[in-house]
Scaffold this motif. Structure first.
Motif, PDB file in Angstrom:
ATOM      1  N   GLU A   1      14.240  19.895   5.268  1.00 43.10           N
ATOM      2  CA  GLU A   1      14.263  19.815   6.732  1.00 43.10           C
ATOM      3  C   GLU A   1      13.570  18.527   7.164  1.00 43.10           C
ATOM      4  O   GLU A   1      12.879  17.887   6.384  1.00 43.10           O
ATOM      5  N   ASP A   2      13.726  18.177   8.439  1.00 40.50           N
ATOM      6  CA  ASP A   2      12.970  17.044   8.976  1.00 40.50           C
ATOM      7  C   ASP A   2      11.486  17.358   8.822  1.00 40.50           C
ATOM      8  O   ASP A   2      11.085  18.527   8.866  1.00 40.50           O
ATOM      9  N   ALA A   3      10.677  16.334   8.642  1.00 37.68           N
ATOM     10  CA  ALA A   3       9.257  16.578   8.386  1.00 37.68           C
ATOM     11  C   ALA A   3       8.405  15.442   8.928  1.00 37.68           C
ATOM     12  O   ALA A   3       8.879  14.326   9.108  1.00 37.68           O
ATOM     13  N   VAL A   4       7.131  15.754   9.172  1.00 37.28           N
ATOM     14  CA  VAL A   4       6.142  14.761   9.594  1.00 37.28           C
ATOM     15  C   VAL A   4       4.941  14.891   8.662  1.00 37.28           C
ATOM     16  O   VAL A   4       4.444  15.995   8.428  1.00 37.28           O
ATOM     17  N   PHE A   5       4.518  13.766   8.114  1.00 35.94           N
ATOM     18  CA  PHE A   5       3.353  13.738   7.236  1.00 35.94           C
ATOM     19  C   PHE A   5       2.331  12.782   7.817  1.00 35.94           C
ATOM     20  O   PHE A   5       2.680  11.732   8.343  1.00 35.94           O
TER      21      PHE A   5
ATOM     22  N   ILE B   1       0.871  -1.173   0.000  1.00 32.57           N
ATOM     23  CA  ILE B   1       0.000   0.000   0.000  1.00 32.57           C
ATOM     24  C   ILE B   1       0.908   1.222   0.000  1.00 32.57           C
ATOM     25  O   ILE B   1       1.720   1.397   0.907  1.00 32.57           O
ATOM     26  N   THR B   2       0.807   2.052  -1.012  1.00 32.74           N
ATOM     27  CA  THR B   2       1.597   3.278  -1.075  1.00 32.74           C
ATOM     28  C   THR B   2       0.763   4.399  -0.481  1.00 32.74           C
ATOM     29  O   THR B   2      -0.326   4.686  -0.954  1.00 32.74           O
ATOM     30  N   VAL B   3       1.284   5.000   0.585  1.00 28.20           N
ATOM     31  CA  VAL B   3       0.559   6.105   1.215  1.00 28.20           C
ATOM     32  C   VAL B   3       1.180   7.455   0.871  1.00 28.20           C
ATOM     33  O   VAL B   3       0.514   8.475   0.940  1.00 28.20           O
ATOM     34  N   LEU B   4       2.456   7.432   0.498  1.00 23.42           N
ATOM     35  CA  LEU B   4       3.132   8.685   0.187  1.00 23.42           C
ATOM     36  C   LEU B   4       4.373   8.382  -0.633  1.00 23.42           C
ATOM     37  O   LEU B   4       5.195   7.568  -0.250  1.00 23.42           O
ATOM     38  N   LYS B   5       4.471   9.028  -1.773  1.00 22.82           N
ATOM     39  CA  LYS B   5       5.706   8.951  -2.557  1.00 22.82           C
ATOM     40  C   LYS B   5       6.510  10.186  -2.194  1.00 22.82           C
ATOM     41  O   LYS B   5       6.017  11.305  -2.275  1.00 22.82           O
TER      42      LYS B   5
ATOM     43  N   ASN C   1       7.484   9.950   9.586  1.00 28.88           N
ATOM     44  CA  ASN C   1       8.480  10.881  10.115  1.00 28.88           C
ATOM     45  C   ASN C   1       9.730  10.797   9.239  1.00 28.88           C
ATOM     46  O   ASN C   1      10.275   9.709   9.058  1.00 28.88           O
ATOM     47  N   ILE C   2      10.155  11.932   8.738  1.00 29.83           N
ATOM     48  CA  ILE C   2      11.381  11.976   7.951  1.00 29.83           C
ATOM     49  C   ILE C   2      12.402  12.757   8.759  1.00 29.83           C
ATOM     50  O   ILE C   2      12.188  13.935   9.085  1.00 29.83           O
TER      51      ILE C   2
END
Length: 160
Positions: A26-30, A14-18, A52-53
């Protein structure tokens, strides 16, 4: 999950985010919804995921690439261009533990403009430049961040 056996068996991911990591500086949260094929029902209370990236052991290094080194593609032979700037600041994310952290330089960065993105070859334009690393880099150890545009003037080539 619930659905026809064939539909469930066919679901292997299941792809939720490419993610294009070159656009994340910067660090990121999606937070993204879990979307299943129409014929499969989600029976779980989990409807979304958090991604979390975090950039670990990396640094963003900025390089000043001389505009005179821009490569031109698809510019008619009777035309030439000049950049309205003397250099372009390019950001590169580099693994601090790799050799590239200390050896990468502005000479390793390639800027190219494909002039086929315009139809009139006279005047001033702000054109997108392709920015890549010239030397082969081990996967993920260094990569260019962002998109780059260069202000240019296009004019008739003068006789040599």
């Amino acid at each position: 999950m619930r659905g026809e056996i064939d539909a469930v068996d066919a679901l292997d991911s299941i792809t939720v985010l490419k993610v294009d990591e070159t656009l994340i500086t910067e660090d990121a949260v999606f937070r993204k919804a879990i979307v299943l094929p129409e014929e499969i029902e989600n029976l779980s209370s989990v409807q979304e995921v958090q991604i979390n990236i975090e950039h670990i052991s990396t640094a963003v290094k900025n390089y000043s690439v001389k505009a005179e080194n821009i490569e031109a593609y698809n510019l008619p032979e009777n035309k030439e261009f000049s950049a309205a700037v003397t250099s372009i600041k390019v950001a590169v994310r580099v693994d601090k533990n790799s050799q590239y952290y200390s050896t990468l330089s502005e000479n390793d960065i390639r800027l190219a403009i494909d002039f086929s993105q315009i139809t009139e070859y006279e005047g001033r334009y702000n054109l997108e430049a392709s920015v890549t690393l010239k030397t082969p880099v081990e996967n993920g150890k260094a990569y260019v961040l962002g998109s780059y545009y260069v202000p240019v003037s296009i004019y008739e080539k003068t006789a040599d």
